[in-house]
Design an enzyme around this catalytic site. Structure first.
Site, PDB file in Angstrom:
ATOM      1  NE  ARG A 185       6.233   6.631   0.722  1.00 40.48           N
ATOM      2  CZ  ARG A 185       5.462   6.361   1.780  1.00 40.48           C
ATOM      3  NH1 ARG A 185       4.390   5.588   1.632  1.00 40.48           N
ATOM      4  NH2 ARG A 185       5.733   6.876   2.970  1.00 40.48           N
ATOM      5  NE  ARG A 212      -4.042   0.853  13.232  1.00 32.65           N
ATOM      6  CZ  ARG A 212      -3.429   0.996  12.076  1.00 32.65           C
ATOM      7  NH1 ARG A 212      -2.106   1.134  12.047  1.00 32.65           N
ATOM      8  NH2 ARG A 212      -4.106   1.001  10.944  1.00 32.65           N
ATOM      9  CE  LYS A 265      -7.684   3.057   5.922  1.00 32.84           C
ATOM     10  NZ  LYS A 265      -6.302   3.305   5.526  1.00 32.84           N
ATOM     11  CE  LYS A 283      -1.278   2.121   3.579  1.00 31.36           C
ATOM     12  NZ  LYS A 283      -1.829   2.608   4.874  1.00 31.36           N
ATOM     13  CB  SER A 317       2.151  11.357  10.562  1.00 31.74           C
ATOM     14  OG  SER A 317       2.163  10.582   9.391  1.00 31.74           O
ATOM     15  CD  GLN A 341       0.754   8.629   6.345  1.00 34.27           C
ATOM     16  OE1 GLN A 341      -0.204   9.412   6.407  1.00 34.27           O
ATOM     17  NE2 GLN A 341       0.598   7.313   6.440  1.00 34.27           N
ATOM     18  N   GLY A 360      -4.950   7.606   4.934  1.00 37.45           N
ATOM     19  CA  GLY A 360      -4.029   8.612   5.444  1.00 37.45           C
ATOM     20  C   GLY A 360      -2.967   9.006   4.441  1.00 37.45           C
ATOM     21  CG  ASP A 385       1.106   0.509   9.547  1.00 40.91           C
ATOM     22  OD1 ASP A 385       0.599   1.195  10.459  1.00 40.91           O
ATOM     23  OD2 ASP A 385       1.168   0.893   8.369  1.00 40.91           O
ATOM     24  CE  LYS A 438       0.456   4.814  12.440  1.00 38.87           C
ATOM     25  NZ  LYS A 438       1.183   5.112  11.190  1.00 38.87           N
TER      26      LYS A 438
END
Length: 420
Positions: free
Chosen positions: A28, A326, A398, A23, A168, A170, A94, A295, A322
């Protein structure tokens, strides 16, 4: 409500199961191909909710994205994104949400980046503030999506920006991928060196370089990105390391042998580091730092329930922001299997191992909080303990739509009850 109850197989799980494409890499390279002028063919790709949201968003901004088969995307772009006719809806993806929030700075017009009720609870303010510092008019009224970005048609025009990436990595990846479309070299500077999952930054840079970008690592906290733009290229995507952790877990818990087609040391994704830790089961370390394999922590936490000794998970504070909290979801789920099996200590999670759970039958309905990783990890508990029901099992779509089918191919039986 639909629940899926797993029947412990009572035999080693053996066979061949190839995880879907990554993913992280798929989203990306989809974006990079959309920013590159020309035609790119992406093979080995993941087709799931998250990646399909990204593909649809690119289509809405003038990129031609076709899907010739179940694991390929062909992306043809003019090298620029155009303002979409309506807000971009990205579900609870996300990666797509953060990456596109930065990428649409180069759009000539206004773009609203939005998601579902869960995405609207996930923080994005540090990225919005970084965009503002770069002269981009961006706003998120709640600090979470929706984000309104008024693109300037030319991308970033300043030469440096400081980003707080504590929540994050990200945010950094988003700025990195957007930077080559700007007007001048850009230094992206961490506000301190505290960042979750730095390995994902390396993943981002590697993908960017494959599409012709030039990124210099000035220091551990500074990246310099040159305004090269991107070149279309063909790219093969490796299997998803996070998905592989569930299969590694199933193999270890049942004493089986599952061939996933890729050796653990051949992955470039950070979560593959989990294999070296998981392979120590049932003698996992007393303390596991999850900061660089976030993850994978739900998988290892469920594995820890059957360990010979307790395990404390540290460096996992980011798991609270997340797809769900979690840490809380893991604690509730484990305690639903046996009261006192887990506890939260600040942002640490302690799993009080109980190998005697193997072979027992309980009555545990696991609230997945619509989180794919909670559903897939607790399915592993069902391989050893009877009576474990997974709520909303379809949420695995997902990132791993074929998860239940994959377990079934290994001989795992389950029963689905309830209604939507």
């Amino acid at each position: 409500m639909i629940e899926l109850t797993i029947t412990p197989p009572n035999h080693p799980l053996s066979g061949k199961v190839e995880p879907p494409g990554s993913k992280s890499i798929t989203n990306r390279v989809l974006l990079l191909a959309g920013l590159a002028k020309g035609k790119s063919t992406l093979t080995g790709a993941l087709k799931s909710d998250d990646t399909l949201y990204m593909a649809e968003a690119l289509r809405a901004m003038g990129v031609d994205v076709t899907e010739p088969d179940a694991t390929s995307f062909v992306v043809e772009s003019r090298g620029v994104l155009t303002a979409p006719a309506k807000p971009l809806f990205l579900g609870n993806a996300g990666t797509a949400t953060r990456f596109l929030t930065a990428a649409v700075a180069s759009v000539d017009g206004t773009v609203v980046v939005d998601g579902d009720e869960h995405m609207r609870k996930r923080p994005i303010q540090p990225l919005v503030e970084a965009l503002n510092a770069l002269g981009i008019d961006a706003d998120a009224a709640t600090g979470c999506p929706p984000v309104t970005v008024k693109g300037n048609g030319q991308g970033f025009t300043r030469d440096s920006v400081t980003i707080d990436a504590n929540l994050s990595s990200q945010y950094v990846s988003a700025l990195l991928m957007a930077a080559p479309c700007g007007a001048k070299p850009l230094d992206i500077i961490l506000a301190g060196e505290d960042i979750g999952a730095k390995g994902y930054i390396d993943l981002t840079v590697s993908a960017m370089e494959a599409f012709g970008a030039t990124v210099e690592r000035v220091s551990n906290a500074i990246w310099r990105v040159h305004p090269t733009g991107y070149k279309a290229t063909d790219f093969h995507i490796e299997p998803d390391a996070s998905a592989a952790t569930y299969l590694w877990g199933a193999e270890l818990l049942t004493g089986g042998q599952i061939d996933i087609g890729t050796p653990a040391d051949a992955f470039t994704q950070p979560d593959a580091k989990a294999y070296a830790v998981m392979a120590q089961f049932p003698n996992l370390p007393a303390e596991i730092d999850g900061s660089q394999m976030q993850d994978a922590i739900p998988t290892i936490a469920v594995l820890a329930a059957y360990n010979t000794t307790p395990v404390r998970f540290v460096g996992i504070a980011n798991l609270r922001v997340k797809e769900c909290d979690r840490i809380r979801a893991l604690s509730l789920g484990l305690n639903g299997i046996r009261e006192g099996l887990a506890e939260e200590d600040g942002d640490d999670l302690i799993v009080h191992a109980d190998p005697a759970l193997a072979g027992q039958t309980v009555s545990a309905s696991i609230d997945t909080f619509h989180d794919h990783r909670i559903a897939m990890s607790f399915a592993l508990a069902g391989l050893k303990t009877g009576g474990i029901a997974i709520q909303n099992p379809v949420c695995v779509g997902k990132t791993y739509p074929g998860y239940w089918k994959a377990l079934g191919s290994l001989g795992v039986e389950y029963n689905e009850t309830g209604q939507d």
